[in-house]
Design a protein around this motif. Structure first.
Motif, PDB file in Angstrom:
ATOM      1  N   ASN A  84      52.166-109.406   5.095  1.00  0.00           N
ATOM      2  CA  ASN A  84      52.587-109.194   6.487  1.00  0.00           C
ATOM      3  C   ASN A  84      51.588-108.259   7.149  1.00  0.00           C
ATOM      4  OD1 ASN A  84      55.104-110.652   6.992  1.00  0.00           O
ATOM      5  ND2 ASN A  84      55.963-109.379   5.350  1.00  0.00           N
ATOM      6  N   ASN A  85      50.615-108.862   7.815  1.00  0.00           N
ATOM      7  CA  ASN A  85      49.516-108.108   8.407  1.00  0.00           C
ATOM      8  C   ASN A  85      49.611-107.992   9.925  1.00  0.00           C
ATOM      9  OD1 ASN A  85      46.561-107.157   8.725  1.00  0.00           O
ATOM     10  ND2 ASN A  85      46.559-109.119   9.789  1.00  0.00           N
ATOM     11  N   ALA A  86      50.204-108.976  10.588  1.00  0.00           N
ATOM     12  CA  ALA A  86      50.236-108.980  12.051  1.00  0.00           C
ATOM     13  C   ALA A  86      50.951-107.739  12.580  1.00  0.00           C
ATOM     14  CB  ALA A  86      50.943-110.239  12.556  1.00  0.00           C
ATOM     15  N   GLY A  87      50.388-107.132  13.610  1.00  0.00           N
ATOM     16  CA  GLY A  87      51.000-105.950  14.194  1.00  0.00           C
ATOM     17  C   GLY A  87      50.370-105.604  15.532  1.00  0.00           C
ATOM     18  N   ILE A  88      51.021-104.706  16.261  1.00  0.00           N
ATOM     19  CA  ILE A  88      50.503-104.269  17.551  1.00  0.00           C
ATOM     20  C   ILE A  88      50.551-102.744  17.630  1.00  0.00           C
ATOM     21  CG2 ILE A  88      51.109-106.371  18.794  1.00  0.00           C
ATOM     22  CD1 ILE A  88      53.573-104.876  19.888  1.00  0.00           C
ATOM     23  N   LEU A  89      49.773-102.222  18.549  1.00  0.00           N
ATOM     24  CA  LEU A  89      49.700-100.777  18.791  1.00  0.00           C
ATOM     25  C   LEU A  89      49.859-100.547  20.291  1.00  0.00           C
ATOM     26  CD1 LEU A  89      49.065 -97.878  17.842  1.00  0.00           C
ATOM     27  CD2 LEU A  89      46.637 -98.430  18.094  1.00  0.00           C
ATOM     28  N   LEU A  90      50.984 -99.984  20.683  1.00  0.00           N
ATOM     29  CA  LEU A  90      51.280 -99.741  22.097  1.00  0.00           C
ATOM     30  C   LEU A  90      51.741 -98.300  22.296  1.00  0.00           C
ATOM     31  CD1 LEU A  90      53.396-102.944  22.920  1.00  0.00           C
ATOM     32  CD2 LEU A  90      50.971-102.583  23.417  1.00  0.00           C
ATOM     33  N   GLY A  91      51.519 -97.781  23.480  1.00  0.00           N
ATOM     34  CA  GLY A  91      52.071 -96.492  23.868  1.00  0.00           C
ATOM     35  C   GLY A  91      51.573 -95.311  23.078  1.00  0.00           C
ATOM     36  N   ARG A  92      50.353 -95.405  22.556  1.00  0.00           N
ATOM     37  CA  ARG A  92      49.832 -94.328  21.702  1.00  0.00           C
ATOM     38  C   ARG A  92      49.685 -93.009  22.442  1.00  0.00           C
ATOM     39  NH1 ARG A  92      46.033 -94.792  16.678  1.00  0.00           N
ATOM     40  NH2 ARG A  92      48.122 -94.683  15.833  1.00  0.00           N
ATOM     41  N   GLU A  93      49.370 -93.058  23.713  1.00  0.00           N
ATOM     42  CA  GLU A  93      49.100 -91.833  24.469  1.00  0.00           C
ATOM     43  C   GLU A  93      50.351 -91.231  25.107  1.00  0.00           C
ATOM     44  OE1 GLU A  93      46.127 -90.585  24.167  1.00  0.00           O
ATOM     45  OE2 GLU A  93      45.499 -92.385  23.065  1.00  0.00           O
ATOM     46  N   GLY A  95      53.908 -89.363  25.603  1.00  0.00           N
ATOM     47  CA  GLY A  95      54.883 -88.442  25.061  1.00  0.00           C
ATOM     48  C   GLY A  95      56.273 -88.958  25.363  1.00  0.00           C
ATOM     49  N   ILE A  96      57.287 -88.218  24.990  1.00  0.00           N
ATOM     50  CA  ILE A  96      58.654 -88.706  25.148  1.00  0.00           C
ATOM     51  C   ILE A  96      59.014 -88.939  26.611  1.00  0.00           C
ATOM     52  CG2 ILE A  96      59.687 -86.386  25.218  1.00  0.00           C
ATOM     53  CD1 ILE A  96      61.113 -89.611  23.585  1.00  0.00           C
ATOM     54  N   GLU A  97      58.436 -88.168  27.538  1.00  0.00           N
ATOM     55  CA  GLU A  97      58.814 -88.302  28.942  1.00  0.00           C
ATOM     56  C   GLU A  97      58.227 -89.545  29.597  1.00  0.00           C
ATOM     57  OE1 GLU A  97      58.140 -84.759  31.187  1.00  0.00           O
ATOM     58  OE2 GLU A  97      59.060 -83.451  29.681  1.00  0.00           O
ATOM     59  N   THR A  98      57.140 -90.051  29.032  1.00  0.00           N
ATOM     60  CA  THR A  98      56.514 -91.245  29.614  1.00  0.00           C
ATOM     61  C   THR A  98      56.654 -92.469  28.716  1.00  0.00           C
ATOM     62  OG1 THR A  98      54.361 -90.642  28.653  1.00  0.00           O
ATOM     63  CG2 THR A  98      54.831 -89.888  30.902  1.00  0.00           C
ATOM     64  N   LEU A  99      57.340 -92.329  27.595  1.00  0.00           N
ATOM     65  CA  LEU A  99      57.499 -93.423  26.642  1.00  0.00           C
ATOM     66  C   LEU A  99      58.159 -94.633  27.295  1.00  0.00           C
ATOM     67  CD1 LEU A  99      57.500 -94.501  23.685  1.00  0.00           C
ATOM     68  CD2 LEU A  99      59.759 -93.431  23.443  1.00  0.00           C
ATOM     69  N   SER A 100      57.545 -95.805  27.093  1.00  0.00           N
ATOM     70  CA  SER A 100      58.124 -97.053  27.581  1.00  0.00           C
ATOM     71  C   SER A 100      59.073 -97.603  26.511  1.00  0.00           C
ATOM     72  CB  SER A 100      57.019 -98.080  27.860  1.00  0.00           C
ATOM     73  OG  SER A 100      57.568 -99.377  28.009  1.00  0.00           O
ATOM     74  N   LEU A 104      58.427 -99.817  23.074  1.00  0.00           N
ATOM     75  CA  LEU A 104      59.027 -99.455  21.792  1.00  0.00           C
ATOM     76  C   LEU A 104      59.743-100.657  21.187  1.00  0.00           C
ATOM     77  CD1 LEU A 104      59.925 -97.373  19.650  1.00  0.00           C
ATOM     78  CD2 LEU A 104      61.843 -96.800  21.166  1.00  0.00           C
ATOM     79  N   ARG A 105      60.547-101.339  21.992  1.00  0.00           N
ATOM     80  CA  ARG A 105      61.274-102.507  21.505  1.00  0.00           C
ATOM     81  C   ARG A 105      60.307-103.599  21.025  1.00  0.00           C
ATOM     82  NH1 ARG A 105      64.844-101.816  26.254  1.00  0.00           N
ATOM     83  NH2 ARG A 105      66.844-100.958  25.529  1.00  0.00           N
ATOM     84  N   LYS A 106      59.252-103.837  21.799  1.00  0.00           N
ATOM     85  CA  LYS A 106      58.290-104.887  21.441  1.00  0.00           C
ATOM     86  C   LYS A 106      57.582-104.540  20.133  1.00  0.00           C
ATOM     87  CE  LYS A 106      54.404-107.545  23.267  1.00  0.00           C
ATOM     88  NZ  LYS A 106      53.512-107.778  24.447  1.00  0.00           N
ATOM     89  N   GLY A 149      53.370 -85.298  16.802  1.00  0.00           N
ATOM     90  CA  GLY A 149      53.967 -85.548  18.106  1.00  0.00           C
ATOM     91  C   GLY A 149      53.396 -86.770  18.781  1.00  0.00           C
ATOM     92  N   GLY A 150      54.249 -87.566  19.389  1.00  0.00           N
ATOM     93  CA  GLY A 150      53.797 -88.749  20.113  1.00  0.00           C
ATOM     94  C   GLY A 150      53.605 -89.949  19.210  1.00  0.00           C
TER      95      GLY A 150
END
Length: 233
Positions: A84-93, A95-100, A104-106, A149-150
């Motif tokens: 199981n290699n497929a993956g994504i990287l989102l929202g790395r930058e 913090g909790i106040e700007t987290l989408s 997260l769900r995706k 953090g983050g």
């Protein structure tokens, strides 16, 4: 060996596919859209037409995993390993106040639920042997002891993937099948970036050594790196 690999069109997934077929193994190479596998995978298919079988798999779709499992079962095909290699990287930058929350769900859908769905439908096709293996590509970001953090979507998804791997390993032990979570290292891919110190091909070579048993991993270890060294949970 017959190896099932998700996210095989580029990066680590492609390098692992190429390394495997060069050694004489057979690969079911899964990409999101098999009509557009990418230039490198297309070339590999042309060079090894008898060793690579291309499949469309959206890891966010359990239906896709079920369909592929049915197709392989009808052809009498058995698997030795699932990667199981497929993956994504989102929202790395963020913090909790700007987290989408949508990002997260995706991320959880692809990085966690996807591997679970693949295992659910493809593990029944695996041979019961000491060589059988489900290998989930994880990350050092999934270490509870190394939390920072983050980076919430990616880190949480990989931590949960590690837990799933441990649970799966315990369930499959009686069948002689092992589950491992593997940190591939910081590798030069679209996700890892050009500054990464490790070539994806080097990581793929190490992972193939684990799959084939050339690198022996102690039974008590479930979270390891690409060279088979234990990772902290």
């Amino acid at each position: 060996m017959r190896i099932f690999i998700t996210g095989a069109g580029r990066g680590l997934g492609f390098e692992l596919t190429e390394a495997a077929v060069r050694e004489g193994h057979s690969v079911i190479a899964c990409v999101r859209d098999a009509s557009r596998p990418g230039e490198r995978l297309t070339e590999l298919l042309q060079r090894y037409p008898d060793s690579v079988r291309l499949k469309s798999l959206d890891v966010a779709s359990e239906g896709d995993a079920a369909r592929i499992a049915a197709e392989l079962s009808e052809s009498g095909l058995a698997l030795d390993a699932i990667v199981n290699n497929a993956g994504i990287l989102l929202g790395r930058e963020d913090g909790i106040e700007t987290l989408s929350i949508e990002e997260l769900r995706k991320t959880l859908e692809i990085n966690l639920v996807g591997p679970i769905a693949v295992a659910k439908h493809l593990v029944p096709l695996m041979r019961g042997s000491d060589a059988g293996m489900v290998l989930n590509i994880s990350s050092e970001a999934g270490s509870f002891s190394g939390a920072y953090g983050g980076d919430y979507p990616y880190a949480i998804s990989k931590l949960a993937l590690n837990m799933f791997t441990k649970q799966l390993n315990e369930e499959l032990k009686p069948r002689g099948i092992r589950a491992l979570a593997v940190h591939p290292g910081w590798i030069r891919t679209d996700m890892g970036g050009s500054a990464a110190p490790l070539a994806a091909s080097d990581s793929a070579g190490g992972i193939l050594d684990i799959l084939t048993g050339r690198t022996q991993v102690p039974k008590e270890n479930v979270f390891i790196d690409y060279a088979g060294r234990p990772m902290p949970l």
